[in-house]
Each structure stands twice: as structure tokens, then as C-alpha cells.
Design a protein around this motif. Sequence first.
Motif, PDB file in Angstrom:
ATOM      1  N   GLY A 355       0.794  -1.245   0.061  1.00  0.00           N
ATOM      2  CA  GLY A 355      -0.108  -0.062   0.028  1.00  0.00           C
ATOM      3  C   GLY A 355       0.810   1.373   0.183  1.00  0.00           C
ATOM      4  O   GLY A 355       2.025   1.317  -0.109  1.00  0.00           O
ATOM      5  N   THR A 356       0.333   2.504  -0.046  1.00  0.00           N
ATOM      6  CA  THR A 356       0.826   3.917  -0.352  1.00  0.00           C
ATOM      7  C   THR A 356       0.574   4.322   1.169  1.00  0.00           C
ATOM      8  O   THR A 356      -0.538   4.636   1.511  1.00  0.00           O
ATOM      9  N   ASN A 357       1.658   4.348   1.741  1.00  0.00           N
ATOM     10  CA  ASN A 357       1.459   5.162   3.302  1.00  0.00           C
ATOM     11  C   ASN A 357       1.877   6.782   3.205  1.00  0.00           C
ATOM     12  O   ASN A 357       1.435   7.482   3.969  1.00  0.00           O
ATOM     13  N   LEU A 358       2.866   7.007   2.518  1.00  0.00           N
ATOM     14  CA  LEU A 358       3.145   8.498   2.242  1.00  0.00           C
ATOM     15  C   LEU A 358       2.839   8.980   0.929  1.00  0.00           C
ATOM     16  O   LEU A 358       3.036   8.223  -0.068  1.00  0.00           O
ATOM     17  N   THR A 359       2.504  10.148   0.740  1.00  0.00           N
ATOM     18  CA  THR A 359       2.066  10.772  -0.531  1.00  0.00           C
ATOM     19  C   THR A 359       3.322  11.256  -1.432  1.00  0.00           C
ATOM     20  O   THR A 359       3.987  11.707  -1.004  1.00  0.00           O
ATOM     21  N   ASN A 360       3.213  10.521  -2.557  1.00  0.00           N
ATOM     22  CA  ASN A 360       4.349  10.699  -3.466  1.00  0.00           C
ATOM     23  C   ASN A 360       4.148  11.385  -4.604  1.00  0.00           C
ATOM     24  O   ASN A 360       3.198  11.118  -5.265  1.00  0.00           O
ATOM     25  N   PRO A 361       4.561  12.634  -4.619  1.00  0.00           N
ATOM     26  CA  PRO A 361       4.105  13.636  -5.642  1.00  0.00           C
ATOM     27  C   PRO A 361       4.123  13.205  -7.296  1.00  0.00           C
ATOM     28  O   PRO A 361       3.210  13.263  -8.021  1.00  0.00           O
ATOM     29  N   LEU A 362       5.233  12.343  -7.643  1.00  0.00           N
ATOM     30  CA  LEU A 362       5.285  11.837  -8.901  1.00  0.00           C
ATOM     31  C   LEU A 362       4.165  10.677  -9.220  1.00  0.00           C
ATOM     32  O   LEU A 362       3.545  10.710 -10.380  1.00  0.00           O
ATOM     33  N   ASN A 363       4.183   9.985  -8.269  1.00  0.00           N
ATOM     34  CA  ASN A 363       3.060   9.034  -8.096  1.00  0.00           C
ATOM     35  C   ASN A 363       1.836   9.423  -8.387  1.00  0.00           C
ATOM     36  O   ASN A 363       0.801   8.940  -9.209  1.00  0.00           O
ATOM     37  N   GLU A 364       1.107  10.484  -7.758  1.00  0.00           N
ATOM     38  CA  GLU A 364       0.064  11.072  -7.844  1.00  0.00           C
ATOM     39  C   GLU A 364      -0.214  11.615  -9.208  1.00  0.00           C
ATOM     40  O   GLU A 364      -1.238  11.732  -9.717  1.00  0.00           O
ATOM     41  N   LEU A 365       1.177  12.336  -9.663  1.00  0.00           N
ATOM     42  CA  LEU A 365       0.751  12.877 -10.978  1.00  0.00           C
ATOM     43  C   LEU A 365       0.688  12.060 -12.089  1.00  0.00           C
ATOM     44  O   LEU A 365      -0.263  12.297 -12.881  1.00  0.00           O
TER      45      LEU A 365
END
Length: 550
Positions: A355-365
Motif C-alpha cells: 500500500g501507499t503510506n506516504l504521499t508521493n508527488p510523482l506517483n500522484e501525477l
Amino acid sequence: MHKRKSSQVKMADQSLLSESALGWSIFTLVFLVILAFCWVYIRKYQSRQESEVISTITAICALAVALITSALLPVDIFLVSYMKYPNGTYKGWAENNETRGQIEDTVLYAYYSLYSIILFCVFLWIPFVYFYYEEKDDDNTDKCLQVKNALKYTTGFIIVCTALLLIGAFVPLEAPPNQSATQWEKMQYLFEELGNKHGLPALSFSISSLTLIGMLAVITYTAYGMSVLPLNLIKGTRSVVYERLENTEDIEEVEHQIEKLKAKCEDGRPLSSRDRRNLQEFEVKLQVLQRRGRHLEIAESHCCTKVGSALRPLKILMGIFFILVALLFVVALFISNLDKALHSAGISSGFMVFGTNLTNPLNELLLTLQPVFPLDYILITVITMYFVFTSMAGIRNMGIWFFWIRLYKIRPKRTRPQALLFLCMILLLIVLHTSYMIYSLAPQYVMYGSQRYLLQSLGPKGSPTLGNTTTETTRNCDADAPQDECTVTRSYLFLHKFWFFSTIYYFGNWVFIAVFLIGLVVSCCKGKRSVIQGEVEADDSDMSEDEYIH
């Protein structure tokens, strides 16, 4: 009723064909663009006098195969993402498990083919062509002897490739079910494992080994290039007029020193060993300065220098953009590694994050752009090209080294065929490692794309009316999702077949971040580079000088 059902099947098949055709048509377009880029790229750097057809074709094909393999990643992600609607349900053509399996098998066979070609290039084709030209001699025109000696040296690479394939094939990913089995039964189990998986572990182990070498090249060249390329664009180059004036003064000073030493000989005084050594050094320095003067004269009158001065504001903006992109990459990589360090299953699992626990800016983009195909494809291609350009900037500034020994210099129009093959080998390994780098930058995107699934849950406990009802919520696919609800990309399966490689890549990412920061500090401390930096050095031959001028 039967006609309605058959019409639905036809519509589903047409939708499947249209979705697949869209993904593969974009891939074909990128394929043609990559071939054109590789041809221009190699032709820019190869030597004009030592140019060889076979080495040129080898370099272009090797670099193209690496870039095409990276271009296949967005197609893989696109196909698994477009199997489902945004609400988490499968599309009509993807409801059948067999249909989904056929689509993924198509991508899997594409990976098989490209990775097999990469192994062929790294362990057979490139070494053979390299040693063929190493054995080339003006006095010896025996082509058969050249081929024989090249094959003899290439045999070592073939042995290494065979060893990697055997290790990957016979190292079981799971322990045999019966630990008290005989040696023959254990050996039989290994053969069954190889047969059941059709050699996937063998190929994956070999590619992972090459990716490991690519990681070292990324740490050495790409990390430094990501800092030096944008800062060079921002700082610009020194004034060619000022450099010519400074070079003229240096020539006059060196000529004065040479005349002083020669005057001693004319007076009948013998030169000491120190004076003779100084005289030789001054003469070599004078030759370098004279060549430098000719290059500066050409640069001053060249139209590219004048155009570059006019485009100076654009270069500054590009440099600022590239340094911001580099910082975005480093921040995304740091967050991804921090997430693995805090929430992964540990070193024995390859620091896998559920799962994703920390917000990753490139992943969200990427997740935001993915539904609007081909925006994510364009972004991934830009990321890959950015890695290539920054890697090339690092290689050009550092050269090709073996520990503390510099083997080759990479310069436009003056790169030898052997150096060109080395360059393509390094770039091939670097681009191969970019697949894992992109996973580190955007893990969820690389694994599942934009897939979502429906999670059914019971109503609130203790409620007399809602206690037995179920509610459906839509969630992004992750490792906790049911296996039949989310399809994992085949790229991820290739990259994470062996946990110990993932562990090494994890620590390599920390080293990459450290080298980038060190390179950033070093690049900031350096002054402006010369307008002819790398074109003139003391060990240049007169032949290479004539080649550049003409």
C-alpha cells in the motif's frame, strides 16, 4: 436471446481490439521516433575518420532496443488500467480471466523477446564487434584471424551469460514441499520448477544482474549528470573573445620560456636534465595552446555560437526547469525509500511496501494523467529521455573509467568505434535500470496503473437495521486487494522475481541520492565552463585535430 448475447460478445471483441490497437499504435509511433533519435544521437558522437558501418549499426540497434524496452512499460500499464472502469468494475471485454490472460501474455512475450535481445547484445554482439575492432591492424588484413580472436574473447561473456541463466533457472523461489526428500527428488523438483515457469526466473535473474550493473552506472554517471547538466545551462560558457585573448597571452608566455631555454644552448651552456624536461613540457603545452587557439577561432566564427548567445535566456529557463525536475525526482525517490524504511515488510522481502503510506508527488501525477492516454506515456518517455541526456552529460564530463584509469573520452564527431560501443553498453544498462527507477519514483503506478476495485463490507456493528447489509466502496488497487480484482503489470513481475535484488536496489537508491547532492555541491562550486570544453587535450593526435577542423 441468443442473438442479443452474440451481439454483446461481438461488441466486447471490438472494444478489446480497439483498446489494444490504440496502445500498440502509440507504441509503434514511439518505436519509429526512437529509431530516428538513436541514429541522430550516434551519428553526432561517432568519429568521421574511424567510422565503421558495423559498429554504427550495432550502437544504434543496442540503444534502440533499450529505449524500446522502456517504452513498453507504459503500454503494459495502459492495458491493465483499461481493463476496468473508474468505479472498479471490469469492462465487458475484460470480464473473462482467459481474455485478460491473453492480453498480459502478449506483453509478457514482448518482454521475453526484448530482454532476450538485450542479453544477446550485451553478451555476444557488442563484445564481438568491440574485440573485432580491437584486433584490427593496418599491417594485418586477415579478416578470418580478426573474427577468430574476437570469438575467442567473446567466449568469456557467453560463459558468464550461461552461468547467470543456470543460476536463475535452478534457484527455487520457494522451498520444496518435502524437506526430507532425496537428492534426486529435489533435483527433479528443480526441473519441474523450470518447466512450469518456462524459464522466466532464468531470464529475470540475468536481466536483474544486468540491472544491478546499470545501477552502478546510474549512481556514477546519471546522478552527477542530473546536477551538472542544468547548472551548465544556467551558468553558461565563458566569452569566446576573452578566452582567445587569454589563450594568446598564454602562448606568448610559453614561447618566451622556450626562447629562454634555447638561449642557454646557443650560449654553449649545457641544459640540465631539469631544463630539458621543462623544455619538453613547454613544447607540448605550446602545441595544446595552438590547437586551442584554432578551435576558439572556429568557435568564434561558428553560427551555433552566435545562436547560442541569442538563446541564452531560453537556456537559463531550461536549466531551471531541469533542476526542478531533478529535485522532484530526488524528493519522490526519498519519499519512496522512506516509505519502504518505515512501512515495508523488511529486508527479507526486498523492502516491499503493502500500500501507499506516504504521499508521493510523482506517483500522484502519473495516476492523474494515466486515464487521459497518452499523457502518462509521454511523461514516461520524457523521464526516460531525461535519464539518457543526464547520463550522457555525466559520461561526457567524466569520460569512461575503469576504477582510476580513464579508458575513453566521449566527444562529438571524435569518438572512436570502441568508445562508442562502450557508450552504448553503458547507456543500455542505464536505460535498463530506469524501469526500476520509475518503480521507485511511482511504485503504485508501475504495479497497477489506475486500477480500482470494489470492497464490500458489513454495516456498522450494533445497528439493528444496517447490521446485515453490505456497503461497497471503491479503492485504488494495492497489495491488499483481492488477486482476481487487480492485475499486476508484467514489468513488476520481472523486476521483483528475486527479493535480494530489490534489497540491493533499495540501498542503491540511497547512494544515488547522496551522489546527486554531492555532485550538486561540486557543480555549484565550479566556474563557467569553456566554450570548447573537452575538445582539446594534451593527448590528442594531429589526426583527430584535422578531423575536427575539416
